[in-house]
Design a protein around this motif. Structure first.
Motif, PDB file in Angstrom:
ATOM      1  N   GLU A 549       0.826  -1.218   0.000  1.00 29.01           N
ATOM      2  CA  GLU A 549       0.000   0.000   0.000  1.00 29.01           C
ATOM      3  C   GLU A 549       0.855   1.261   0.000  1.00 29.01           C
ATOM      4  OE1 GLU A 549      -2.791   0.062   3.145  1.00 29.01           O
ATOM      5  OE2 GLU A 549      -3.912  -1.698   2.452  1.00 29.01           O
ATOM      6  N   LYS A 550       2.034   1.192   0.619  1.00 28.71           N
ATOM      7  CA  LYS A 550       2.878   2.378   0.784  1.00 28.71           C
ATOM      8  C   LYS A 550       3.945   2.502  -0.300  1.00 28.71           C
ATOM      9  CE  LYS A 550       3.131   4.483   4.545  1.00 28.71           C
ATOM     10  NZ  LYS A 550       2.677   5.834   4.980  1.00 28.71           N
ATOM     11  N   PHE A 551       4.418   1.345  -0.782  1.00 25.14           N
ATOM     12  CA  PHE A 551       5.527   1.344  -1.734  1.00 25.14           C
ATOM     13  C   PHE A 551       5.031   0.953  -3.116  1.00 25.14           C
ATOM     14  CE2 PHE A 551       7.510   0.838   2.346  1.00 25.14           C
ATOM     15  CZ  PHE A 551       8.765   1.432   2.258  1.00 25.14           C
ATOM     16  N   SER A 552       5.636   1.493  -4.124  1.00 24.39           N
ATOM     17  CA  SER A 552       5.299   1.104  -5.492  1.00 24.39           C
ATOM     18  C   SER A 552       6.144  -0.064  -5.973  1.00 24.39           C
ATOM     19  CB  SER A 552       5.488   2.294  -6.443  1.00 24.39           C
ATOM     20  OG  SER A 552       6.841   2.738  -6.426  1.00 24.39           O
ATOM     21  N   GLN A 553       7.180  -0.391  -5.198  1.00 26.14           N
ATOM     22  CA  GLN A 553       8.054  -1.505  -5.556  1.00 26.14           C
ATOM     23  C   GLN A 553       8.306  -2.351  -4.305  1.00 26.14           C
ATOM     24  OE1 GLN A 553      11.285  -0.168  -8.630  1.00 26.14           O
ATOM     25  NE2 GLN A 553      11.088   1.501  -7.143  1.00 26.14           N
ATOM     26  N   VAL A 554       7.826  -3.605  -4.355  1.00 26.18           N
ATOM     27  CA  VAL A 554       7.964  -4.503  -3.210  1.00 26.18           C
ATOM     28  C   VAL A 554       8.603  -5.805  -3.676  1.00 26.18           C
ATOM     29  CG1 VAL A 554       6.753  -5.813  -1.414  1.00 26.18           C
ATOM     30  CG2 VAL A 554       5.963  -3.505  -2.040  1.00 26.18           C
ATOM     31  N   VAL A 555       9.624  -6.224  -2.930  1.00 20.46           N
ATOM     32  CA  VAL A 555      10.262  -7.528  -3.140  1.00 20.46           C
ATOM     33  C   VAL A 555       9.957  -8.379  -1.912  1.00 20.46           C
ATOM     34  CG1 VAL A 555      12.448  -8.758  -3.426  1.00 20.46           C
ATOM     35  CG2 VAL A 555      12.099  -6.541  -4.551  1.00 20.46           C
ATOM     36  N   VAL A 556       9.416  -9.573  -2.130  1.00 13.29           N
ATOM     37  CA  VAL A 556       9.072 -10.474  -1.024  1.00 13.29           C
ATOM     38  C   VAL A 556      10.076 -11.607  -0.985  1.00 13.29           C
ATOM     39  CG1 VAL A 556       7.297 -11.927   0.012  1.00 13.29           C
ATOM     40  CG2 VAL A 556       6.636  -9.900  -1.294  1.00 13.29           C
ATOM     41  N   VAL A 557      10.646 -11.841   0.197  1.00 12.76           N
ATOM     42  CA  VAL A 557      11.573 -12.952   0.420  1.00 12.76           C
ATOM     43  C   VAL A 557      10.919 -13.915   1.397  1.00 12.76           C
ATOM     44  CG1 VAL A 557      13.849 -13.660   1.235  1.00 12.76           C
ATOM     45  CG2 VAL A 557      13.573 -11.476   0.024  1.00 12.76           C
ATOM     46  N   ILE A 558      10.851 -15.188   1.013  1.00  6.81           N
ATOM     47  CA  ILE A 558      10.142 -16.195   1.808  1.00  6.81           C
ATOM     48  C   ILE A 558      11.101 -17.288   2.243  1.00  6.81           C
ATOM     49  CG2 ILE A 558       8.238 -17.840   1.834  1.00  6.81           C
ATOM     50  CD1 ILE A 558       7.040 -16.276  -0.543  1.00  6.81           C
ATOM     51  N   HIS A 559      11.125 -17.558   3.529  1.00  5.25           N
ATOM     52  CA  HIS A 559      11.778 -18.749   4.061  1.00  5.25           C
ATOM     53  C   HIS A 559      10.670 -19.691   4.526  1.00  5.25           C
ATOM     54  CE1 HIS A 559      15.167 -15.783   4.637  1.00  5.25           C
ATOM     55  NE2 HIS A 559      15.776 -16.778   4.000  1.00  5.25           N
ATOM     56  N   THR A 560      10.637 -20.872   3.969  1.00  6.99           N
ATOM     57  CA  THR A 560       9.496 -21.744   4.261  1.00  6.99           C
ATOM     58  C   THR A 560       9.882 -23.212   4.216  1.00  6.99           C
ATOM     59  OG1 THR A 560       7.234 -22.339   3.579  1.00  6.99           O
ATOM     60  CG2 THR A 560       8.761 -21.719   1.832  1.00  6.99           C
ATOM     61  N   VAL A 561       9.132 -23.988   4.983  1.00  5.49           N
ATOM     62  CA  VAL A 561       9.335 -25.431   5.057  1.00  5.49           C
ATOM     63  C   VAL A 561       8.675 -26.180   3.907  1.00  5.49           C
ATOM     64  CG1 VAL A 561       9.593 -25.499   7.570  1.00  5.49           C
ATOM     65  CG2 VAL A 561       7.293 -25.582   6.548  1.00  5.49           C
TER      66      VAL A 561
END
Length: 873
Positions: A549-561
């Protein structure tokens, strides 16, 4: 396995091979657990006796010959000592056998875990199996195995309890799918075999586990109120999915196998004669030894007759009482004739031969650490009421340069799912704002949670016995800070209200999803993800949406099982890129920074499918929560799990199995296929006859060999010994209640057997596919070629449309560079299991087989038709 803290789930004496209880060697004080729901019709486990002897495989001949010389001269006490654990907390390791010092055989040390040395010091916390699978890199699979083996040897661990190829990942919420290599039998089999070869090249004995059908954590064990669930698996599904990676491990020469806690087709895995005698030791030709999981031993005579060779940690139904189903009771069973002497001889020979096979008779270290304490000195037998003390930790550093391997595995596993506008890689001058506790460390301190039983800071591994202490941790915050000074960090899972955003700012949001083993409950999740489901933990979805909502550029990093749902935010306009970094181990931050800032292009591929909704899975693969009675977990989906199911049900997932993007692009060209070994017959030719096996005097030994009166050492209370008071009073009896179908007459040789892993002809290379891979982009990178087989309808069986059977990864290719890859597939790779004939059936001459090669199961531009050539879309 797990530590003694799992005593809330203490197993009772379970039923043996059939639904009829089989008495323990103690006869009148055996416990019978009859509480059982009926299994569906057609799911049963037929008896298979006697246990086939080991020693007939040619590459084990020398080891078995040495073992025969030793075992021929052993007393009954020495034989029983090597088959029985000394008890919980009765030694430095998580488990240890008794010894045979006259022959130079020490107490054999058994220690977790599949990713490194658990509860130790100065060790490496390698990335777990699911991360290794995501690399699709065979060299790294092997090299990591070497590293684990070197550290096991350096610590004096004889038997390292890994790799794990079960669970296979049938249940996306399953607690321990991260310990294995992915939701595909070939990926598991190839990675598991390479890990085993690497580990055992160092002299350490690898242990393949958990055999078999341990696909959820809840209710896996028997307790005072319930019976461990029964995984009801039909014969074809068993062979083509769940048994496949175990067969590859046996083919690789694995020395040990650990049974699962649960039943399969209403027979406990540790005493299932069909699974152990019939399939493992006869059909697959397993030459090593079979052990129980910790407290997964339920009967004495019944388990011995069914093919079990070693019980761990040795205790009976309730540990620390000083009793065992084996130990002195095995001595009694030999003297009274209820366990044949030849069965005990084979048990011991398998253990000793494996010790020789790995060269552990030549300067192999003794344990120099304690799994029980981090102090330098302590009790030698902490489980005893009175125990001598001494130096228990020598703090031997076994890490070497294994951090390089750990970092390489974590880096090559990172999987780029989305990269709109090529926002990645980031520039060192980019203005970054980083969010999420998963970017930081555990606020309570490194290794503050026993067996990683919490989700605090960056998620490096799941929890439970499949863990190792972190010698250090490079967090993502540290990794990013080492590269750029233009990053501001908000190590919180609640989006801050005071964030100021500029037009060019990039938000990097860290989220995770955890799971583990059932003896620890984390945030309401008892191993399996029952509370969290497939969603991100700690309101991770909300954190991503708030950033978007705040940023126009978002990178998501996921650590998952394992699989994680992304639907709440994946299509948001601001979410430009998504990286799955899996479970990275100690080098979390460095490996991520390597990729995030473009020093390396991402080359990982998904080892499982990412769905759009949990309802996209078959209903039968959900976690079963039934606290009373025995759960009947019936595999009604058959062969259709993970991508096999999605294709069959015509459901488009969010990201398919094998998916993974790069900072560059690749194309496939010049494919060709050649016949290496013609499939002239539907079934493989008859295997050669077995070699000879050791021969012994199988007379009942003298009772004095296990008499306490013959000993002259100080007895440790609760330590499990093979000795008896007044054993001379024991007489042989002919009225022992043997299991239904028990026989001492050897079975006919199974037509699918004949070698380690099965009939050697199954592993003849049938077809070789060559393809050129070219880097057509502007950056360096590595590509993965995945080969999927489509079998013809002419086989007359319902078969998944696409099945991964092979893969190869290129080296680093610069722009414009090419590499030619060769992918070989075997007769077994293009066969189905014929349940009537009990053998593997392939299309004659390969007629109708299609072979697809590409970037994922949904992106296969290369098609080769056997007998018809190849093409590229």
């Amino acid at each position: 396995m797990a530590p003694w803290t799992r005593l809330a789930f203490v197993p009772l004496l379970a039923q043996a091979v059939s639904s009829t209880p089989v008495a323990d060697p103690r006869h009148d004080d055996a416990v019978h657990l009859d509480q059982r729901d009926s299994a569906p019709e057609g799911y049963d486990s037929p008896p298979y006796y006697p246990t086939p002897y080991g020693g007939w495989a040619s590459d084990w001949t020398s080891a078995y010959a040495k073992a025969q010389q030793v075992v021929s001269n052993m007393t009954l006490a020495e034989k029983v000592n090597l088959t029985t654990g000394t008890g919980f907390y009765m030694g430095p390791c998580v488990g240890q056998t008794g010894s045979a010092p006259r022959f130079g055989i020490p107490n054999l040390c058994l220690q977790d875990s599949p990713l490194g040395i658990r509860n130790s010091d100065h060790n490496t916390a390698f990335p777990p199996g699911i991360t290794v699978g995501a690399t699709f890199n065979k060299d790294l699979m092997y090299t990591r195995g070497v590293g684990i083996g070197e550290e096991a040897r350096g610590k004096g661990v004889n038997i390292q309890l890994g790799p794990a190829v079960g669970p296979l990942g049938r249940k996306p919420r399953g607690g321990r799918i991260w310990e294995g290599f992915g939701a595909d039998p070939s990926l598991q089999g190839i990675a598991g075999a390479l890990t085993i070869r690497g580990m055992q090249s160092t002299g350490a004995i690898a242990t393949i586990k958990h055999y078999i059908g341990n696909e959820q954590e809840m209710y896996r064990m028997s307790s005072v109120i319930t019976k461990g669930y029964s995984s009801n698996i039909d014969d074809r599904t068993l062979h083509e999915l769940y048994l496949w990676p175990f067969a590859e491990g046996v083919r690789a020469g694995v020395g040990a196998l650990m049974t699962a806690y649960n039943d399969v087709n209403s027979s406990a895995c540790s005493q299932n004669s069909k699974l152990l005698n019939g399939i493992l030791k006869d059909e697959l030709g397993f030459q090593g030894f079979v052990m129980t999981d910790w407290l997964g031993h339920y009967t004495g005579v019944g388990s011995a007759l069914s093919g079990l060779d070693m019980c761990m940690p040795g205790d009976g139904a309730v540990p620390l009482l000083g009793d065992s189903y084996w130990g002195s009771e095995m001595s009694r069973s030999i003297l009274n004739g209820s366990v044949p002497v030849d069965r005990l001889n084979d048990m011991v020979t398998r253990i000793v031969a494996t010790w020789y096979q790995m060269g552990q008779d030549e300067d192999y270290p003794l344990p120099n650490f304690s799994t029980n304490t981090e102090d330098e000195t302590g009790l030698l037998y902490p489980g005893a009421l009175f125990s001598p003390s001494g130096v228990v930790n020598q703090y031997v550093n076994v890490q070497g340069t294994h951090n390089i391997t750990a970092r390489a595995v974590a880096r090559e596993a990172i999987t780029l799912l989305k990269n709109e506008g090529n926002i990645l890689p980031l520039g060192k001058n980019d203005s970054l704002q980083v969010f999420g506790t998963d970017a930081g460390g555990n606020s309570d301190g490194l290794n503050s949670c026993s067996d990683m039983g919490c989700d605090k800071g960056v998620l490096t591994m799941g929890w439970g016995s499949g863990t190792a202490r972190l010698p250090y941790l490079i967090t993502p915050q540290e990794g990013i800070s080492n590269v750029t000074q233009n990053a501001k960090f908000y190590i919180t899972d609640s989006f801050p209200s005071d964030v100021t955003v500029s037009a060019n700012d990039i938000a990097v949001v860290f989220i995770n999803a955890d799971s583990g083993e059932n003896y620890i409950t984390v945030e309401g999740n008892p191993g399996d993800r029952t509370e969290a489901g497939l969603y991100a933990w700690h309101n991770g979805d909300d954190l991503v949406k708030a950033a978007a909502e705040k940023f126009s550029q978002v990178v998501v990093v996921i650590h998952t099982v394992g699989p994680i749902l992304m639907e709440e935010w994946i299509d948001l306009e601001s979410v430009k890129a998504v990286l799955v970094a899996h479970l990275p181990g100690q080098e979390a931050g460095n490996s991520l920074a390597d990729v995030l800032f473009g020093d390396y292009s991402p080359s990982g591929h998904m080892p499982y499918t990412i769905p759009r909704s949990e309802s996209d899975y078959p209903d039968s693969v959900g976690i079963i929560n039934q606290p009373f009675g025995q759960i009947q977990d019936t595999y009604t989906e058959g062969l259709y799990i993970d991508y096999r199911h999605f294709i069959n049900a015509n459901i488009t997932p969010r990201y398919p199995f094998g998916h993974g993007l790069s900072y560059t692009t690749f194309n496939f060209s010049n494919p060709s296929i050649s016949v290496v070994t013609a499939l002239n017959t539907a079934y493989p030719p008859t295997a050669p006859s077995h070699g000879s096996t050791p021969v012994y005097n199988d007379s009942i030994p003298a009772a004095s060999e296990v008499s306490w009166s013959s000993t002259n050492f100080t007895r440790i209370w609760r330590y499990l010994y093979p000795y008896l008071d007044n054993p001379e009073s024991i007489t042989a009896s002919d009225d022992y209640p043997y299991p239904d179908g028990y026989s001492t007459t050897p079975q006919p040789a199974p037509r699918a057997g004949g070698g380690q892993g099965g009939n050697p002809a199954l592993f003849d290379v049938a077809f070789s596919v060559q393809v050129d891979v070219k880097n057509t982009g502007s950056r360096s990178g590595k590509a993965v070629a995945q080969l999927y087989v489509e079998l013809p309808a002419s086989l007359g069986l319902d078969t998944p449309l696409m099945q991964l059977r092979q893969f190869e990864k290129t080296g680093t290719l610069g722009p414009g560079q090419s590499e030619s890859l060769t992918l070989e597939i075997t007769r077994k790779d293009v066969s189905v299991w014929d349940v009537e004939v009990q053998d593997w059936k392939a299309p004659v001459n390969g007629e109708g087989i299609k072979i697809w090669v590409g970037n994922s199961v949904a992106d296969t531009p290369v098609l080769c038709v056997v007998g018809g050539g190849c093409s590229v879309e």
